[in-house]
Design a protein around this motif. Sequence first.
Motif, PDB file in Angstrom:
ATOM      1  N   ARG A 159      -3.357  -3.207  -5.377  1.00  0.00           N
ATOM      2  CA  ARG A 159      -4.629  -3.580  -4.776  1.00  0.00           C
ATOM      3  C   ARG A 159      -4.633  -5.080  -4.474  1.00  0.00           C
ATOM      4  O   ARG A 159      -4.121  -5.883  -5.255  1.00  0.00           O
ATOM      5  N   THR A 160      -5.213  -5.463  -3.355  1.00  0.00           N
ATOM      6  CA  THR A 160      -5.298  -6.875  -2.987  1.00  0.00           C
ATOM      7  C   THR A 160      -6.597  -7.474  -3.533  1.00  0.00           C
ATOM      8  O   THR A 160      -7.482  -6.764  -3.994  1.00  0.00           O
ATOM      9  N   LYS A 200      -1.062 -17.310  -5.544  1.00  0.00           N
ATOM     10  CA  LYS A 200      -2.262 -16.542  -5.206  1.00  0.00           C
ATOM     11  C   LYS A 200      -3.515 -17.187  -5.783  1.00  0.00           C
ATOM     12  O   LYS A 200      -4.555 -17.248  -5.122  1.00  0.00           O
TER      13      LYS A 200
END
Length: 304
Positions: A159-160, A200
Amino acid sequence: MIRSRRVTLQPLNAWLVPQPLTSVNSKYELRVWREVNANFGALRDELVAYAQEALDDARSRIRKGFEDHLSPFSDRVDDPAVHYPAMLNRITLQGYLGETLAGLAVEHFGALGEKDWHVPAFLFRFHDQEFQHLDLINERIIMGESHDPDAEAEKRPGRTGDDALAFQLDGEGKITHVLALEAKCLAVSNSAIIADAHGKLAAGTRRPSGIRELINLLSDYENNEAQAWVARLLELYRDGFKTVKRSDGLAYTVGNSPIKPKTRLSWLQADAPHASYTVDRQLDAMEFQLTELKVLVDTLYRGA
């Protein structure tokens, strides 16, 4: 769904034992825990319940529109969530474990020197690739076909977005601090994954994307606590992010420890974040060294 479950601290501390580390970096802290397998039994049932509660919202989303409230899933074949998450690929389950440990650590051990963090819900319901995959798995099993969840072909993308969000509240219930959590869970440590995780977090904005997702999720629940969280998250989303402080957290779960623990206690850097973390925010790094990672995944998610 507002989560409420916690685990008992004494067996948790006996299972995940903190390692002695010191840091002089005012904006970076690394904490390391090592698993003591012999002490897991005392915590087992509580940890299974904690991990399963974290998935309850995802189950509710999978079942939405299917349930007959007069006779809810009297036949397991009718339950579209019956094989969730046990029949998903091990890599997906490791991801779920990493995100769950991130929330558990912040709620029980604190972060950035503070103890009162809240993780109102996990974001597993937004893993649409796996929900589509689950439909295929359910069809196979209904038709009596074989299914090997850990076959290479059964892997799906992760999942992002934010892996989890934790919040601090003031005396009036308003959000004062946001902790954006990035979680990784690997059988063997990987330096490229460590760099990617830091990158990220560095790319994260002042208003984390998970805030919108939490508003969507919690709006499905009509109880007072859920609606109180929706109200405070809406205030944060609309304008509050300009003044509320965002910090970052990295939860790195790994199935092996450094070969020479006397000279190196951790895979993550002890004194400063990785070079790919290029922003000027506080970063709380947490490393969990679990020598029985495979067994733990099976216990929490496959009922072993």
